[in-house]
Design an enzyme around this catalytic site. Structure first.
Site, short mmCIF file in Angstrom:
data_model
loop_
_atom_site.label_atom_id
_atom_site.label_comp_id
_atom_site.label_asym_id
_atom_site.label_seq_id
_atom_site.Cartn_x
_atom_site.Cartn_y
_atom_site.Cartn_z
N SER A 253 0.82 -1.22 0.00
CA SER A 253 0.00 0.00 0.00
C SER A 253 0.86 1.26 0.00
O SER A 253 0.44 2.31 0.48
CB SER A 253 -0.93 -0.01 1.22
N GLY A 254 2.06 1.16 -0.57
CA GLY A 254 2.96 2.32 -0.65
C GLY A 254 2.69 3.15 -1.89
O GLY A 254 1.60 3.10 -2.48
N ASN A 255 3.72 3.91 -2.31
CA ASN A 255 3.57 4.81 -3.47
C ASN A 255 3.12 4.08 -4.73
O ASN A 255 2.20 4.51 -5.43
CB ASN A 255 4.91 5.49 -3.77
N ILE A 256 3.77 2.95 -5.03
CA ILE A 256 3.49 2.25 -6.29
C ILE A 256 2.12 1.59 -6.24
O ILE A 256 1.31 1.72 -7.17
CB ILE A 256 4.62 1.25 -6.61
N ASN B 171 15.48 -1.90 -1.34
CA ASN B 171 15.79 -2.78 -2.47
C ASN B 171 16.79 -2.18 -3.45
O ASN B 171 16.88 -2.64 -4.58
CB ASN B 171 14.51 -3.10 -3.25
N SER C 272 9.88 10.64 -4.29
CA SER C 272 9.13 9.58 -4.99
C SER C 272 9.61 8.19 -4.59
O SER C 272 9.03 7.19 -4.99
CB SER C 272 9.27 9.75 -6.50
N GLY D 93 9.97 5.49 -1.94
CA GLY D 93 9.46 5.07 -0.63
C GLY D 93 10.40 4.11 0.06
O GLY D 93 11.44 3.73 -0.50
N THR E 263 11.44 0.78 -1.95
CA THR E 263 12.47 0.93 -2.99
C THR E 263 13.84 1.16 -2.36
O THR E 263 14.84 0.61 -2.80
CB THR E 263 12.11 2.11 -3.93
N CYS F 174 11.83 0.87 -12.28
CA CYS F 174 11.42 2.06 -13.04
C CYS F 174 12.52 2.46 -14.02
O CYS F 174 12.26 2.82 -15.17
CB CYS F 174 11.08 3.21 -12.10
#
EC number: 1.2.1.10
Length: 307
Positions: A13-16, A171, A163, A165, A168, A132
């Site tokens: 439920s994050g940005n992506i 990772n 942008s 979170g 990311t 991305c």
């Protein structure tokens, strides 16, 4: 009569994950039904509820009992490379196709304008969207390598700190390995290297990508320019903000292309083109599979665990 849509779950439920809700809501063949998180108070879960989705804060295990009853056929994983393999195993066992937006790279790597048709033709139950930076740069590397052999491809993606979170950030190593690998396996270069720069500037900078390819022989300039421009048009079909800033620039055997990616501003402002290119590519990929399922040419089958 309303067109039948393939019902989807969003994990993370994050940005992506949150941005994906908006993309799926606009789709003619996909319908977002569930949002899975681990923090009951997260903004993403709250927003999902406001948009009419069912939610659970108990991770994938909170979704499993509802998969059959709610007819979930496709799941998008926007969590982390560390938990994706387990999420995929649990949902594949129920016959749910996984679109992986983490750098886990459990399944084959997918860049829509390069190899999406190939994946849709095979019965794959997990496809990986790389990163991305991969979605923004691999089409360009491929556009050069389909003209002539590329010995080395190097890309630098500059991303606005706001942008990126926590998922990311956790990772970043996997992001680098998976993207570097994909420059070779999907982009067609013999060797590849990917670098990510997280830019803390205020106001936030738009996503920028620098792509350098070293060709084996003298670059066939006219053919490379045509190939790159036609590839940019293909990407623009699902990411309208994908734009050539400069290039292709030729210097000896080096071909350089400078791109920027503006987002649609669905969840985060338009500077977060890195979110948009990822979610739009994942949505485009899922739509291709959904069209096959609706046409009856693709049958999703539960994946039995290897003994």
């Amino acid at each position: 009569m309303a067109t039948k849509k393939i019902r989807c779950a969003l994990i993370g439920s994050g940005n992506i994950g949150t941005d994906l809700i908006y993309k799926l809501k606009r789709s003619a063949v996909l319908e977002p039904v569930w949002m899975v998180g681990i923090d009951a108070a997260s903004e993403g879960l709250q927003r999902a509820r406001d948009l009419g989705l069912k939610t659970t804060a108990e991770g994938v295990d909170g979704l499993l009992p509802h998969v059959k009853a709610d007819g979930i056929q496709i799941a998008f994983d926007a969590t982390s490379a560390y938990v994706h393999p387990e999420n995929s195993r649990k949902l594949n066992a129920l016959g749910v196709l996984m679109v992986d937006l983490t750098p886990a790279a459990v399944g084959p790597l997918c860049v829509p304008p390069v190899n999406l048709r190939e994946h849709a033709a095979k019965l794959e139950m997990n496809v990986n969207m790389i990163s991305c930076a991969g979605q923004a740069t691999i089409p360009i590397v491929y556009a050069v390598s389909r003209v002539q052999p590329v010995d080395y491809a190097e890309i630098v993606a500059s991303l606005a700190s706001k942008s990126i979170g926590p998922g990311t950030r956790a990772n970043l190593d996997e992001f680098t390995y998976t993207t570097s690998d994909a420059l070779v396996r999907v982009g067609g270069a013999r060797r590849g290297k990917a670098l990510a720069v997280i830019n803390p500037a205020e106001p936030p900078m738009i996503m920028r990508n620098t792509i350098n390819c070293l060709t084996d022989d003298e670059p066939q300039q006219a053919r490379i320019i045509d190939s790159v421009l036609s590839m940019i048009e293909e990407v623009q079909q699902y990411v309208p903000g994908y734009k050539l800033v400069n290039g292709p620039v030729f210097d000896g055997r080096r071909v350089s292309v400078f791109m920027q990616v503006a987002g649609l501003g669905d969840y985060l402002p338009t500077y977060a083109g890195n979110l948009d290119i990822m979610t739009a590519a994942a949505c485009r990929t899922a739509e291709m599979f959904a069209e096959e399922i609706l046409a009856g040419t693709l049958q999703l089958t539960p994946v039995k665990e290897a003994a």
